[in-house]
Design an enzyme around this catalytic site. Structure first.
Site, short mmCIF file in Angstrom:
data_model
loop_
_atom_site.label_atom_id
_atom_site.label_comp_id
_atom_site.label_asym_id
_atom_site.label_seq_id
_atom_site.Cartn_x
_atom_site.Cartn_y
_atom_site.Cartn_z
N GLY A 188 20.51 49.19 31.77
CA GLY A 188 20.95 49.62 33.09
C GLY A 188 20.95 48.52 34.13
N THR B 21 25.84 53.58 28.88
CA THR B 21 24.54 53.58 28.22
C THR B 21 24.15 52.12 27.98
OG1 THR B 21 25.50 53.61 25.99
CG2 THR B 21 24.98 55.74 26.95
N GLY B 22 22.88 51.91 27.77
CA GLY B 22 22.42 50.55 27.50
C GLY B 22 21.64 49.99 28.67
N THR C 17 20.80 57.38 26.12
CA THR C 17 21.21 58.09 27.32
C THR C 17 22.34 58.97 26.87
OG1 THR C 17 20.71 56.25 28.82
CG2 THR C 17 22.47 57.69 29.53
N ARG D 233 10.36 52.51 37.42
CA ARG D 233 11.62 51.77 37.18
C ARG D 233 12.78 52.78 37.12
NH1 ARG D 233 15.81 52.25 33.12
NH2 ARG D 233 16.83 50.23 32.90
N VAL D 234 13.83 52.48 37.83
CA VAL D 234 15.01 53.33 37.80
C VAL D 234 16.16 52.53 37.22
CG1 VAL D 234 16.67 54.59 39.22
CG2 VAL D 234 14.24 54.70 39.77
N GLY D 235 16.86 53.12 36.26
CA GLY D 235 17.98 52.42 35.63
C GLY D 235 19.29 52.74 36.32
N ASP D 236 20.37 52.59 35.58
CA ASP D 236 21.70 52.80 36.15
C ASP D 236 22.13 54.26 36.15
OD1 ASP D 236 21.73 52.70 33.35
OD2 ASP D 236 23.84 52.13 33.30
#
Ligand code: ASP
Length: 393
Positions: A294, A291-292, A240, A268-271
């Site tokens: 989420g 990053t990482g 990211t 899927r939605v991350g942070d």
């Protein structure tokens, strides 16, 4: 070795609520007086430390993959430009780069082989936010997020709606899957679904990756490619780019953009597009990005936590460590489960002090974690602080 005054951070929030036996897990947390990082046995050549960098303005920081692009943002800040222009200019370089397979064009796809991008932006002076999630076919989601901020009275658009919005604003559809990312997806498919691997009658049936590669490739390239494919299949990469800037006046903006976790479930939605998780900006205080993994960040509202900790007087690095402690607390400090993922936070305060902290002290390959900083002289890498000693992710 640097002449730092070192002190240990004893985990206040965490220690009180954890079993006594687990406390020692966190004894390795150290920081210097700027809240900067622990020493690391394997220093990168030319690496600087947050301690060496005084708070100064303007300053722009990002995850390490933004190093080569920070000059572009600094140029805008030097000319008195807007901080949102600066951070979006930086991440656009990385989104456009087919070789960065964690962001934009060339990002690794979801389990269906579709690249789906997430991004958010926040503009401190006008206190506005914009975000897009699960956006397909458009390589610059941070720019689209910015238009959500500027041209709508919404904060987040997702999926087909986000795509229609982007096209209405003049963005062109393109295939975001590069040849390398397509091969990686096929290799992952072959590792998880029997029917996607060479059959019993194939000379390559034992070696699933070899069966996917062009036999005409020179031996050296084949080897390098198959090694990379094995790596991304065995350890789905995360990546990211968050980018945060403060200008001379003290105005702050930030953006976070990503292709998310490789091989994720479609939708899927991350942070990264979640305001308060993958990005948080408060023009009175500072900004944070991540990053990482989420999912872990969303559960602690990491970006918001960090900004609030800085508001209470913590340095950027201390605030990042505090958010990581909350993540570790969610697993009662169980290092076996925590070692399954990586998480990094990056923060900047209004004065121009910056810091970053990683859940683990090293990447899986043993390299120390770094972030990129440009404070007017040159872009450079700075080591991250860390919460737990060891390799994660
Ligand atoms: N944080 C991003 C997400 O969870 C991925 C990453 O940084 O690698 O989508």
């Amino acid at each position: 070795m640097e002449n730092w005054t070192r002190r240990k951070f004893f985990v206040t929030t965490l220690a009180g609520s954890m079993a006594a036996g687990a406390r020692k897990l966190f004894a390795g947390i150290r920081a210097n007086d700027n809240g900067a990082h622990s020493t690391h046995p394997q220093r990168l050549p030319g690496l600087q430390t947050a301690a060496a960098a005084k708070a100064t303005r303007p300053v722009i920081i990002s995850s390490a993959n933004g190093l080569r692009a920070l000059e572009r943002g600094m140029e805008i800040l030097r000319k008195g430009g807007d901080t949102l222009d600066a951070v979006v200019a930086v991440v656009t370089v990385v989104e456009d780069d087919p070789n960065d397979n964690s962001v934009g064009y060339g990002g690794l796809p979801n389990e269906d082989g579709e690249v789906e991008l997430d991004a958010s932006v926040m503009h401190g002076p006008t206190r506005r936010a914009g975000a897009v999630a699960s956006l397909r076919y458009i390589k610059n989601p941070a720019q689209v997020a910015r238009l959500v901020l500027e041209r709508t009275n919404h904060v987040m658009l997702v999926g087909p709606g986000a795509l229609r919005f982007a096209e209405a604003q003049g963005f062109e559809r393109m295939n975001l899957l590069t040849e390398k990312s397509r091969l990686a997806w096929l290799a992952w498919k072959a590792s998880t679904a029997e029917n996607w691997a060479p059959g019993l009658d194939s000379p390559a049936w034992k070696e699933r990756v070899a069966g996917l590669l062009d036999p005409k490739l020179p031996e050296e390239e084949r080897l390098a490619l198959s090694e990379w494919l094995r790596e991304v299949v065995a350890h789905p990469p995360t990546g990211t780019i968050p980018c945060l800037a403060v200008n001379e006046k003290g105005d702050i903006s930030g953006t976070t953009t990503t292709s998310g976790l490789a091989w994720k479930i479609a939708g899927r939605v991350g942070d990264s597009p979640i305001i308060g998780a993958g990005l948080c900006v408060d023009n009175d205080v500072g900004a944070a990005g991540s990053t990482g993994r989420g999912e872990e960040n969303i559960k602690v509202s990491g970006g918001h936590t960090i900004v609030e900790m800085m508001r209470k007087g913590m340095s950027p690095t201390e605030a990042c460590l505090e958010a990581l402690r909350r993540v570790a607390r969610n697993y009662n400090g169980d290092q076996t489960r925590l070692s399954k993922f990586h998480l990094l936070y990056y923060a900047l305060n209004k004065a121009g002090a910056h810091g970053a902290a990683s859940l683990w002290s090293a990447e899986r390959n043993g390299r120390p974690l770094t972030y990129a900083v440009h404070d007017g002289t040159a872009a450079r890498l700075v080591e991250c602080a860390w919460l737990l000693e060891g390799r994660g992710g």
